[in-house]
Scaffold this motif. Structure first.
Motif, mmCIF file in Angstrom:
data_model
loop_
_atom_site.group_PDB
_atom_site.id
_atom_site.type_symbol
_atom_site.label_atom_id
_atom_site.label_comp_id
_atom_site.label_asym_id
_atom_site.label_seq_id
_atom_site.Cartn_x
_atom_site.Cartn_y
_atom_site.Cartn_z
ATOM 1 N N GLY A 205 -1.993 -3.459 -9.155
ATOM 2 C CA GLY A 205 -3.170 -3.014 -8.413
ATOM 3 C C GLY A 205 -3.024 -1.602 -7.894
ATOM 4 N N VAL A 206 -1.856 -1.288 -7.338
ATOM 5 C CA VAL A 206 -1.627 0.066 -6.815
ATOM 6 C C VAL A 206 -1.647 1.081 -7.943
ATOM 7 C CG1 VAL A 206 0.042 1.566 -5.655
ATOM 8 C CG2 VAL A 206 -0.358 -0.725 -4.787
ATOM 9 N N LEU A 207 -1.005 0.758 -9.056
ATOM 10 C CA LEU A 207 -0.962 1.706 -10.171
ATOM 11 C C LEU A 207 -2.312 1.875 -10.847
ATOM 12 C CD1 LEU A 207 2.454 0.788 -11.789
ATOM 13 C CD2 LEU A 207 1.902 2.828 -10.453
ATOM 14 N N THR A 208 -3.128 0.817 -10.843
ATOM 15 C CA THR A 208 -4.431 0.880 -11.515
ATOM 16 C C THR A 208 -5.484 1.578 -10.679
ATOM 17 O OG1 THR A 208 -3.929 -1.163 -12.693
ATOM 18 C CG2 THR A 208 -6.236 -0.499 -12.622
ATOM 19 N N ILE A 209 -5.586 1.224 -9.405
ATOM 20 C CA ILE A 209 -6.677 1.772 -8.599
ATOM 21 C C ILE A 209 -6.205 2.523 -7.360
ATOM 22 C CG2 ILE A 209 -8.374 0.101 -9.405
ATOM 23 C CD1 ILE A 209 -7.923 -1.489 -6.855
ATOM 24 N N GLY A 210 -4.897 2.629 -7.181
ATOM 25 C CA GLY A 210 -4.376 3.335 -6.015
ATOM 26 C C GLY A 210 -4.474 4.839 -6.156
ATOM 27 N N LYS A 211 -4.531 5.506 -5.040
ATOM 28 C CA LYS A 211 -4.521 6.966 -5.033
ATOM 29 C C LYS A 211 -3.073 7.441 -4.947
ATOM 30 C CE LYS A 211 -9.065 7.231 -3.136
ATOM 31 N NZ LYS A 211 -9.997 7.873 -2.298
ATOM 32 N N VAL A 212 -2.855 8.705 -5.220
ATOM 33 C CA VAL A 212 -1.504 9.249 -5.274
ATOM 34 C C VAL A 212 -0.738 8.958 -3.985
ATOM 35 C CG1 VAL A 212 -0.157 11.379 -5.436
ATOM 36 C CG2 VAL A 212 -2.078 11.005 -6.971
ATOM 37 N N ASP A 213 -1.370 9.132 -2.814
ATOM 38 C CA ASP A 213 -0.646 8.888 -1.563
ATOM 39 C C ASP A 213 -0.247 7.425 -1.418
ATOM 40 O OD1 ASP A 213 -3.405 8.339 -1.206
ATOM 41 O OD2 ASP A 213 -3.223 8.509 0.966
ATOM 42 N N ALA A 214 -1.083 6.495 -1.896
ATOM 43 C CA ALA A 214 -0.741 5.068 -1.841
ATOM 44 C C ALA A 214 0.414 4.755 -2.788
ATOM 45 C CB ALA A 214 -1.950 4.215 -2.198
ATOM 46 N N LEU B 68 -17.256 -11.224 -14.596
ATOM 47 C CA LEU B 68 -18.325 -10.619 -13.810
ATOM 48 C C LEU B 68 -18.990 -11.601 -12.854
ATOM 49 C CD1 LEU B 68 -19.947 -8.413 -16.582
ATOM 50 C CD2 LEU B 68 -18.363 -7.705 -14.777
ATOM 51 N N LEU B 69 -18.792 -12.880 -13.094
ATOM 52 C CA LEU B 69 -19.362 -13.911 -12.221
ATOM 53 C C LEU B 69 -18.556 -14.085 -10.935
ATOM 54 C CD1 LEU B 69 -20.189 -16.588 -14.936
ATOM 55 C CD2 LEU B 69 -21.740 -14.917 -13.914
ATOM 56 N N LEU B 70 -17.336 -13.593 -10.907
ATOM 57 C CA LEU B 70 -16.451 -13.764 -9.750
ATOM 58 C C LEU B 70 -16.812 -12.800 -8.629
ATOM 59 C CD1 LEU B 70 -13.057 -13.976 -11.663
ATOM 60 C CD2 LEU B 70 -14.424 -15.883 -10.785
ATOM 61 N N ASP B 71 -16.590 -13.227 -7.382
ATOM 62 C CA ASP B 71 -16.765 -12.284 -6.272
ATOM 63 C C ASP B 71 -15.570 -11.328 -6.270
ATOM 64 O OD1 ASP B 71 -14.570 -13.432 -4.872
ATOM 65 O OD2 ASP B 71 -15.872 -14.762 -3.730
ATOM 66 N N ASP B 72 -15.609 -10.309 -5.444
ATOM 67 C CA ASP B 72 -14.592 -9.260 -5.468
ATOM 68 C C ASP B 72 -13.180 -9.804 -5.253
ATOM 69 O OD1 ASP B 72 -16.509 -7.366 -5.966
ATOM 70 O OD2 ASP B 72 -16.597 -6.626 -3.905
ATOM 71 N N ASP B 73 -13.001 -10.692 -4.281
ATOM 72 C CA ASP B 73 -11.670 -11.238 -4.007
ATOM 73 C C ASP B 73 -11.135 -12.030 -5.197
ATOM 74 O OD1 ASP B 73 -11.659 -10.106 -1.475
ATOM 75 O OD2 ASP B 73 -12.409 -11.916 -0.493
ATOM 76 N N ASP B 74 -11.980 -12.866 -5.787
ATOM 77 C CA ASP B 74 -11.539 -13.661 -6.937
ATOM 78 C C ASP B 74 -11.285 -12.786 -8.161
ATOM 79 O OD1 ASP B 74 -11.575 -16.043 -5.512
ATOM 80 O OD2 ASP B 74 -13.645 -16.515 -6.080
ATOM 81 N N LEU B 75 -12.080 -11.732 -8.325
ATOM 82 C CA LEU B 75 -11.863 -10.803 -9.437
ATOM 83 C C LEU B 75 -10.514 -10.107 -9.286
ATOM 84 C CD1 LEU B 75 -12.907 -9.393 -12.007
ATOM 85 C CD2 LEU B 75 -13.962 -7.692 -10.504
ATOM 86 N N ASP B 76 -10.205 -9.639 -8.074
ATOM 87 C CA ASP B 76 -8.911 -9.002 -7.832
ATOM 88 C C ASP B 76 -7.761 -9.937 -8.172
ATOM 89 O OD1 ASP B 76 -10.179 -6.712 -6.986
ATOM 90 O OD2 ASP B 76 -9.921 -7.131 -4.847
ATOM 91 N N ARG B 77 -7.884 -11.190 -7.790
ATOM 92 C CA ARG B 77 -6.826 -12.171 -8.089
ATOM 93 C C ARG B 77 -6.747 -12.460 -9.592
ATOM 94 N NH1 ARG B 77 -4.476 -14.437 -3.813
ATOM 95 N NH2 ARG B 77 -5.532 -14.337 -1.811
ATOM 96 N N ALA B 78 -7.901 -12.603 -10.246
ATOM 97 C CA ALA B 78 -7.913 -12.898 -11.676
ATOM 98 C C ALA B 78 -7.267 -11.767 -12.480
ATOM 99 C CB ALA B 78 -9.344 -13.131 -12.152
#
Length: 83
Positions: A42-51, A15-25
């Motif tokens: 990332g796509v499977l976790t937070i992507g939408k069906v079209d993505a 939770l201490l990481l900024d968004d970019d570092d969290l995505d990488r972690a």
């Protein structure tokens, strides 16, 4: 993602990481030829069906629930979501 981390107390240091570092972690992004790009996870976790369809045109899934040795639910929600 941050809300889920807070609810589960699974990684307060995340939770201490900024968004970019969290995505990488969380391995949601990888370094591509043009900079960061979504990973398969990332796509499977937070992507939408079209993505998902665009990134992985051959992707499919089946959701099954077993009750003992018997199949209780057999559904293809990905197909249902696309229509």
């Amino acid at each position: 993602m941050r809300d889920r981390i807070r609810l589960t107390n699974s990684g307060d240091t995340l939770l201490l990481l900024d968004d970019d570092d969290l995505d990488r972690a969380l391995l949601m992004v990888v370094d591509g030829s043009y900079g960061p790009q979504p990973s398969l996870a990332g796509v499977l976790t937070i992507g939408k069906v079209d993505a998902i369809r665009r990134s992985m045109p051959m992707a499919s899934e089946v959701f099954q629930v077993m009750k003992g040795a018997s199949l209780a639910v057999n559904a293809e929600p990905f197909v249902d979501a696309v229509g």
